[in-house]
Design a protein around this motif. Structure first.
Motif, mmCIF file in Angstrom:
data_model
loop_
_atom_site.group_PDB
_atom_site.id
_atom_site.type_symbol
_atom_site.label_atom_id
_atom_site.label_comp_id
_atom_site.label_asym_id
_atom_site.label_seq_id
_atom_site.Cartn_x
_atom_site.Cartn_y
_atom_site.Cartn_z
ATOM 1 N N GLU A 193 0.825 -1.206 0.000
ATOM 2 C CA GLU A 193 0.000 0.000 0.000
ATOM 3 C C GLU A 193 0.861 1.259 0.000
ATOM 4 O O GLU A 193 0.581 2.216 -0.738
ATOM 5 N N LEU A 194 1.919 1.264 0.813
ATOM 6 C CA LEU A 194 2.801 2.428 0.879
ATOM 7 C C LEU A 194 3.528 2.656 -0.443
ATOM 8 O O LEU A 194 3.759 3.799 -0.853
ATOM 9 N N VAL A 195 3.875 1.562 -1.125
ATOM 10 C CA VAL A 195 4.514 1.692 -2.439
ATOM 11 C C VAL A 195 3.526 2.266 -3.448
ATOM 12 O O VAL A 195 3.852 3.174 -4.224
ATOM 13 N N SER A 196 2.304 1.743 -3.448
ATOM 14 C CA SER A 196 1.305 2.199 -4.422
ATOM 15 C C SER A 196 0.947 3.663 -4.216
ATOM 16 O O SER A 196 0.594 4.363 -5.175
ATOM 17 N N GLU A 197 1.031 4.141 -2.966
ATOM 18 C CA GLU A 197 0.713 5.538 -2.678
ATOM 19 C C GLU A 197 1.917 6.457 -2.843
ATOM 20 O O GLU A 197 1.807 7.663 -2.638
ATOM 21 N N GLY A 198 3.075 5.894 -3.182
ATOM 22 C CA GLY A 198 4.264 6.700 -3.402
ATOM 23 C C GLY A 198 4.947 7.176 -2.142
ATOM 24 O O GLY A 198 5.840 8.029 -2.196
ATOM 25 N N ILE A 199 4.567 6.627 -1.006
ATOM 26 C CA ILE A 199 5.186 7.036 0.265
ATOM 27 C C ILE A 199 6.587 6.445 0.378
ATOM 28 O O ILE A 199 7.494 7.086 0.913
ATOM 29 N N VAL A 200 6.761 5.226 -0.115
ATOM 30 C CA VAL A 200 8.089 4.615 -0.211
ATOM 31 C C VAL A 200 8.286 4.138 -1.641
ATOM 32 O O VAL A 200 7.321 4.015 -2.414
ATOM 33 N N GLU A 201 9.528 3.851 -1.984
ATOM 34 C CA GLU A 201 9.842 3.475 -3.360
ATOM 35 C C GLU A 201 9.965 1.972 -3.560
ATOM 36 O O GLU A 201 10.072 1.512 -4.698
ATOM 37 N N GLY A 202 9.967 1.216 -2.489
ATOM 38 C CA GLY A 202 10.113 -0.219 -2.623
ATOM 39 C C GLY A 202 10.124 -0.896 -1.268
ATOM 40 O O GLY A 202 10.067 -0.246 -0.212
ATOM 41 N N ILE A 203 10.201 -2.215 -1.302
ATOM 42 C CA ILE A 203 10.195 -3.034 -0.092
ATOM 43 C C ILE A 203 11.494 -3.821 -0.029
ATOM 44 O O ILE A 203 11.921 -4.412 -1.022
ATOM 45 N N VAL A 204 12.126 -3.812 1.128
ATOM 46 C CA VAL A 204 13.336 -4.608 1.367
ATOM 47 C C VAL A 204 13.024 -5.618 2.451
ATOM 48 O O VAL A 204 12.547 -5.246 3.536
ATOM 49 N N TYR A 205 13.290 -6.889 2.162
ATOM 50 C CA TYR A 205 13.092 -7.952 3.160
ATOM 51 C C TYR A 205 14.450 -8.541 3.512
ATOM 52 O O TYR A 205 15.193 -8.984 2.635
ATOM 53 N N ALA A 206 14.774 -8.500 4.787
ATOM 54 C CA ALA A 206 16.037 -9.077 5.261
ATOM 55 C C ALA A 206 15.739 -10.011 6.418
ATOM 56 O O ALA A 206 14.941 -9.695 7.301
ATOM 57 N N ARG A 207 16.404 -11.136 6.410
ATOM 58 C CA ARG A 207 16.165 -12.139 7.454
ATOM 59 C C ARG A 207 17.502 -12.639 7.962
ATOM 60 O O ARG A 207 18.408 -12.922 7.185
ATOM 61 N N ASN A 208 17.617 -12.724 9.272
ATOM 62 C CA ASN A 208 18.852 -13.221 9.850
ATOM 63 C C ASN A 208 19.076 -14.663 9.426
ATOM 64 O O ASN A 208 18.186 -15.505 9.547
ATOM 65 N N THR A 209 20.263 -14.957 8.911
ATOM 66 C CA THR A 209 20.544 -16.296 8.385
ATOM 67 C C THR A 209 21.123 -17.206 9.461
ATOM 68 O O THR A 209 22.086 -17.925 9.241
ATOM 69 N N VAL A 210 20.497 -17.179 10.653
ATOM 70 C CA VAL A 210 20.833 -18.120 11.717
ATOM 71 C C VAL A 210 19.908 -19.303 11.587
ATOM 72 O O VAL A 210 18.694 -19.151 11.490
ATOM 73 N N THR A 211 20.476 -20.503 11.559
ATOM 74 C CA THR A 211 19.676 -21.699 11.361
ATOM 75 C C THR A 211 19.416 -22.385 12.686
ATOM 76 O O THR A 211 20.000 -22.065 13.703
#
Length: 487
Positions: free
Chosen positions: A300-318
């Motif tokens: 929703e924030l991307v579609s409204e132009g509030i942000v330019e994209g989404i970044v997903y980061a996940r800790n690679t601890v198994t």
């Protein structure tokens, strides 16, 4: 300074908990802080450990000491409070060193003064002559100094604390980074009302706390009953900001997005898209909707132009599998990260399924009909269309992320040092979401009470700058619920 100062002798465990404990214990030199050459040697032995939190803390201490002023001092130059209980004879051959530690005022209190840290060097410890246990000699040496100088020992080693108290040594613990009872941290409140819903006069709420008002009425028999009408609000500087969820998630909600289906998720979505909220911390078990709702809010924030994209980061601890670390996986960086991005891909695929059921255009775009991309490419196409990228947390160093909606998953497996790395990478107009399950700890050096997620939950409960929410309602199988409750 007078002899009424409290003099603390720090065990290695206190500094490894957080070198900034020295600043907190000193209280701007109101108290005297002392360590021994034994502690210095133990810290030196830890600093080369590149895999543990203890190694990082040791290096932080030496970095702090490296830029500080230091000099040897004579007995006559020691603070009076450090010497008034000193036993002559036992301490005659001790030597002393004074470090003046300058803590970064941008990271700690702006009025923090340079802190004096005194180091006692003793070449010969009497306890060495009769100590026979296989472990604990260094603790006994530190205890000897505490007793000879009448210092209050600070240690997070419970066995050392008990042993010291048996020897009539004053001993205490300090666990600055530990959050007790994180499950009890809550941001949701329920109040009953008769005429007008309002906050009780004797309560104070932080910003972004979630309030439910339940209407009550009185029957002809003077019995109080609930009418079934409820109103919802979030707090802003102890004022109510009303939430019309029927309108927000009804006809005015974008049909291409997955609607929140319970009250917690509605509050969660509201917080993520609130114009004055830039940091959200959310705790919840698998199935509570953490990633799915965060993705919808980001879209929703991307579609409204509030942000330019989404970044997903996940800790690679198994899950306790050292051979499954990122470096052991096959393929390039993108392929390796793919193993860890299933929560995001699952949320994306759920969203795609939702869209294909409601839009012919989406069916053509994502299902492979009419010469469109094959179904297996739907996820990649969706990510490209909505400017969604995945990132390894380890590669955030040296970058600045601006005008993005950043989702950090598995925050319960992060140290506070990693969290600080992430937070300092956030640029202008970026919104940060930290999520995780405090009951799913896989990091070998963290616990339910000591991790970045519960640290942020605790800070959100005391801050108007951070929005916090606990998702306690899960939508999943009975088997999964049983394992979560019983193991």
């Amino acid at each position: 300074m007078g002899s009424d100062q409290t003099c603390y002798l720090l065990d290695t465990s206190v500094i490894l908990d957080d070198p900034a404990n020295i600043l907190r214990i000193s209280e701007n030199n109101k108290n005297i802080v002392v360590i021994t050459n034994i502690v210095l040697a133990e810290m030196n032995g830890k600093k080369d450990d590149m895999r543990s939190e203890a190694g990082f803390r040791a290096r932080e201490f030496f970095r702090l000491a490296d830029v500080s002023r230091g000099q040897t001092v004579a007995l006559s130059e020691l603070p009076e409070g450090m010497c008034h209980c000193r036993q002559t004879g036992h301490c005659d051959n001790d030597k002393y060193y004074k470090l003046t530690l300058a803590f970064d005022t941008s990271l700690y209190s702006s009025d923090a003064e340079p802190i004096d840290l005194y180091i006692i060097f003793r070449e010969y410890y009497r306890v060495s002559d009769h100590f026979q246990a296989s472990k604990g000699l260094n603790d006994a040496k530190i205890g000897e100094i505490a007793k000879d100088y009448g210092l209050t020992l600070l240690t997070n080693d419970i066995s050392f604390k008990i042993a010291a108290q048996v020897e009539q040594i004053a001993a205490e613990s300090i666990r600055n980074a530990s959050v007790e009872r994180p499950d009890e941290i809550d941001f949701a409140y329920t109040y009953h009302y008769h005429d007008t819903p309002e906050l009780p006069e004797d309560t104070e709420h932080r910003c972004f706390e979630q309030i439910t008002f339940i209407e009550e009425a009185q029957s002809e028999n003077h019995e109080i009953y609930e009418t079934g009408r409820q109103r919802y609000a979030v707090t802003q500087h102890n004022q109510l900001e009303w939430c019309d969820f029927d309108r927000r998630f009804g006809e005015f909600f974008d049909d291409s997005l997955v609607r929140p289906i319970n009250l917690e998720q509605k509050f969660y979505f509201t917080l993520l898209t609130h114009p004055r909220n830039y940091i959200t911390v959310v705790a919840g078990s698998t199935g509570s909707g953490k990633t799915l709702i965060a993705l919808q809010a980001g879209l929703e924030l991307v579609s409204e132009g509030i942000v330019e994209g989404i970044v997903y980061a996940r800790n690679t601890v198994t899950a306790s599998d050292p051979q499954a670390e990122l470096g052991f996986r096959k393929g390039d960086q993108e392929q390796k990260l793919g193993y860890f991005m299933y929560p995001l891909y699952s949320a994306i695929n759920f969203t795609i399924e939702h869209q294909t059921q409601r839009s012919i255009e989406s069916q053509v775009e994502y299902t492979g009909n009419i010469n469109s991309p094959k179904r297996e490419n739907a996820t990649e196409l969706f990510m490209a269309k909505h400017n969604i990228e995945v990132m390894d947390i380890a590669h955030m160093r040296g970058t600045t992320i601006s005008r993005k909606f950043v989702i950090i998953d598995e925050a319960q497996n992060m140290t506070n040092a990693t969290l600080k790395l992430i937070g300092t990478r956030m640029g202008e107009e970026t919104r940060l979401v930290l999520m995780g399950d405090p009951n799913q700890i896989d990091h070998p050096f963290l616990s339910k009470r000591r991790n970045a997620l519960v640290t942020m939950l605790n800070k959100a409960s005391h801050s108007d700058f951070i929005a916090g929410i606990q998702l306690r309602h899960t939508i999943r199988s009975e088997v999964a619920k049983w394992f979560d409750k019983n193991l």
